[in-house]
Design a protein around this motif. Structure first.
Motif, PDB file in Angstrom:
ATOM      1  N   SER A 146      32.335  41.920  35.153  1.00  0.00           N
ATOM      2  CA  SER A 146      33.499  41.174  35.635  1.00  0.00           C
ATOM      3  C   SER A 146      33.830  41.556  37.073  1.00  0.00           C
ATOM      4  O   SER A 146      33.772  42.732  37.445  1.00  0.00           O
ATOM      5  N   ASP A 148      36.776  40.633  40.188  1.00  0.00           N
ATOM      6  CA  ASP A 148      38.045  39.970  40.509  1.00  0.00           C
ATOM      7  C   ASP A 148      38.343  40.262  41.971  1.00  0.00           C
ATOM      8  O   ASP A 148      38.409  41.425  42.369  1.00  0.00           O
ATOM      9  N   HIS A 226      37.913  44.148  42.569  1.00  0.00           N
ATOM     10  CA  HIS A 226      37.590  45.042  41.451  1.00  0.00           C
ATOM     11  C   HIS A 226      36.260  44.586  40.878  1.00  0.00           C
ATOM     12  O   HIS A 226      36.075  43.393  40.625  1.00  0.00           O
ATOM     13  N   TYR A 228      33.912  45.477  37.635  1.00  0.00           N
ATOM     14  CA  TYR A 228      33.928  46.232  36.391  1.00  0.00           C
ATOM     15  C   TYR A 228      32.546  46.223  35.742  1.00  0.00           C
ATOM     16  O   TYR A 228      32.003  45.163  35.442  1.00  0.00           O
ATOM     17  N   THR A 235      36.751  49.748  43.195  1.00  0.00           N
ATOM     18  CA  THR A 235      37.955  49.128  43.741  1.00  0.00           C
ATOM     19  C   THR A 235      37.879  49.190  45.253  1.00  0.00           C
ATOM     20  O   THR A 235      37.602  50.252  45.819  1.00  0.00           O
TER      21      THR A 235
ATOM     22  N   ASP B 148      48.000  37.340  37.361  1.00  0.00           N
ATOM     23  CA  ASP B 148      46.699  37.917  37.006  1.00  0.00           C
ATOM     24  C   ASP B 148      46.968  39.097  36.080  1.00  0.00           C
ATOM     25  O   ASP B 148      47.701  40.020  36.444  1.00  0.00           O
ATOM     26  N   GLU B 200      37.284  35.723  29.635  1.00  0.00           N
ATOM     27  CA  GLU B 200      38.243  35.507  30.716  1.00  0.00           C
ATOM     28  C   GLU B 200      38.658  34.036  30.702  1.00  0.00           C
ATOM     29  O   GLU B 200      37.895  33.176  30.284  1.00  0.00           O
ATOM     30  N   HIS B 212      45.196  33.945  35.687  1.00  0.00           N
ATOM     31  CA  HIS B 212      43.889  34.440  35.275  1.00  0.00           C
ATOM     32  C   HIS B 212      44.107  35.557  34.281  1.00  0.00           C
ATOM     33  O   HIS B 212      44.892  36.476  34.531  1.00  0.00           O
ATOM     34  N   VAL B 219      34.103  47.025  29.097  1.00  0.00           N
ATOM     35  CA  VAL B 219      34.421  47.701  30.366  1.00  0.00           C
ATOM     36  C   VAL B 219      35.870  48.170  30.335  1.00  0.00           C
ATOM     37  O   VAL B 219      36.669  47.717  29.523  1.00  0.00           O
ATOM     38  N   ASP B 220      36.188  49.091  31.221  1.00  0.00           N
ATOM     39  CA  ASP B 220      37.585  49.462  31.446  1.00  0.00           C
ATOM     40  C   ASP B 220      38.092  48.679  32.648  1.00  0.00           C
ATOM     41  O   ASP B 220      37.396  48.582  33.658  1.00  0.00           O
ATOM     42  N   MET B 221      39.289  48.124  32.539  1.00  0.00           N
ATOM     43  CA  MET B 221      39.879  47.409  33.674  1.00  0.00           C
ATOM     44  C   MET B 221      41.144  48.125  34.127  1.00  0.00           C
ATOM     45  O   MET B 221      41.526  49.140  33.556  1.00  0.00           O
ATOM     46  N   GLU B 222      41.775  47.569  35.155  1.00  0.00           N
ATOM     47  CA  GLU B 222      43.021  48.155  35.657  1.00  0.00           C
ATOM     48  C   GLU B 222      44.149  48.031  34.628  1.00  0.00           C
ATOM     49  O   GLU B 222      45.094  48.800  34.643  1.00  0.00           O
TER      50      GLU B 222
END
Lengths: 295, 295
Positions: A146, A148, A226, A228, A235, B148, B200, B212, B219-222
């Motif tokens: 992913s 962004d 970002h 992922y 980042t 987002d 997504e 979005h 995965v790890d995201m924010e």
């Protein structure tokens, strides 16, 4: 050493010229503007050898190898054609063309004339993003699933009329192409599907990566990318010009004299190698950007 | 005071019960599990008045007003129907249903039985998000143009088999509904268009806002929500349970005893007011979430 003539001495040209001056295989040979006084001032300030107030005249200069076009977007195709008529190689500011049809016509003609043609997307050639592409390709964050990325800014300064009312105008063409170009590069795969709603798009690539890009002239965004992956993430704020990013909580820092030097050195290397298309910022790469915009 | 019976004593039920204990209009009346020992242990630990090992039996208890269903997703519709058969009000854990068709059937039956039915989305009822909805509605960041929000986590612990292989399973149903629900609420408008690529989605609302949302088990995201308005923006990490956010560089902080109390107090207030549908987490709000998932 590729002798470059810069055509169009507006806001962006200062930075393009800086990029040329730092490039190890580029020579700032000429500058050209309809305003001779301006052209002469640029010549003096940056040490160009020639100043022209006629594009036609500059294109007839036998010492000139390549034109870097910095004119308004809707005039690019015309100015590319004129350069190719005169067998000059071309690097053209983004967006190079206002539609896929126009873009294909330009690349077809460049091929016919045996000239190099490339859209100027500094984003993929900055030292940081060249490094990032390498570490991602080495699977240092595993498989990229992913991406962004946004680039938005509220319009506070007056920008020229053609930014609003000509083909190739609008926010998506102006700054939206940065996150699109970045996402396409870092996904490193062809676009399978794309949906665009207003100034945001969702992109699915053939390798399964999904990217979201957003742009706006109405709001301020984080302007951060970002990425992922299955083993970590990246980042990067102001990803189109930055010299540092964070990968898996560690900083990666690079040196950069100008954010334009990378693309200029790349183009000159291609020209010196007698290539007519960049293997990185190819016709197809430019088409994929327009695919997201939907033109 | 609404007397609640909690059905299904798995991982989430501990937190639901905490939410009930802090609610000012809810009474933890009963707990129910097929395992009587477990039910008795919950009864003792949290001070419920009854422990059942039979759902049917609990539903026949005349003192019970409402059932809070915490069973696996694919069983929700069946368990809702059983509660409604017995004229009990229902709050059901998300995702309440595995398709729009199933959801409509549940709400139709609740209407027929004159019972309250609501999908449990704590996200829109946390003190912070109730406050945020208020400040956004007051145009404190101008017009909301873009949202987002992500919720992703790499699966490290073993989760039950039904999370993978039953209707209503998968990442989008499990944690994707948090950013969807949040975006729909903060956009405060009906969905005009939606595109979903893998886990997504890009959503365009009738008022012009674009959202979005992203989710992943890979995965790890924010795991941060950004809301961008014409006059400012909001940033909130772990937006589905947090007690603070940043709006225009200023912190907003609220008190919260349990992230589940808000939704429970809201449901109990609706039931006390003889409503059969929440004006906030309505049938339509639940349908709009399923619209993004595409079921």
């Amino acid at each position: 050493m590729i002798r470059i003539g810069v055509y169009g001495l507006g806001k962006i040209s200062y930075r393009v010229i800086q990029g040329i001056l730092y490039a190890n295989n580029a020579d700032l040979y000429a500058v050209c503007s309809s305003n001779l006084e301006k052209a002469n001032a640029f010549k003096e300030e940056y040490g160009a050898r020639k100043a022209y107030d006629s594009y036609e005249e500059m294109l007839q200069d036998a010492n000139l190898d390549m034109v870097y076009i910095c004119t308004p977007n809707y005039l690019h195709a015309k100015h590319i054609q004129m350069a190719l008529n005169n067998h000059k190689h071309v690097v053209c500011e983004k967006p190079m063309c206002v539609s896929s049809k126009e873009l294909n016509a330009c690349f077809d003609y460049a091929k016919k004339q045996n000239c190099f043609l490339m859209e100027a997307h500094k984003t993929v050639f900055t030292p940081l993003n060249q490094k990032l592409f390498e570490v991602i390709s080495n699977k240092q964050i595993g498989q990229v699933k992913s991406i962004d990325a946004q680039y938005a800014t509220r319009l506070t300064e007056t920008i020229s009329g053609w930014h609003f009312n000509k083909p190739g105008s609008g926010c998506m063409f102006d700054i939206g192409v940065y996150p699109i170009c970045y996402a396409n590069r870092m996904a490193n795969s062809s676009i399978l599907k794309v949906s665009r709603f207003q100034d945001e798009a969702l992109i699915e690539y053939e390798n399964g990566c999904v990217a979201h890009i957003a742009t706006s002239w109405d709001v301020d965004m984080e302007n951060t990318a970002h990425i992922y992956g299955t083993k970590g993430s990246v980042t990067c704020k102001n990803f189109w010009k930055n010299t540092e990013l964070v990968m898996n909580d560690k900083k990666i820092v690079v040196e950069q004299k100008s954010d334009f030097t990378g693309e200029i050195e790349h183009a000159c290397t291609c020209i010196e190698s007698r290539m007519i298309e960049s293997p990185v910022m190819s016709r197809n790469a430019s088409l994929e950007i327009l695919k997201v915009i939907g033109v």
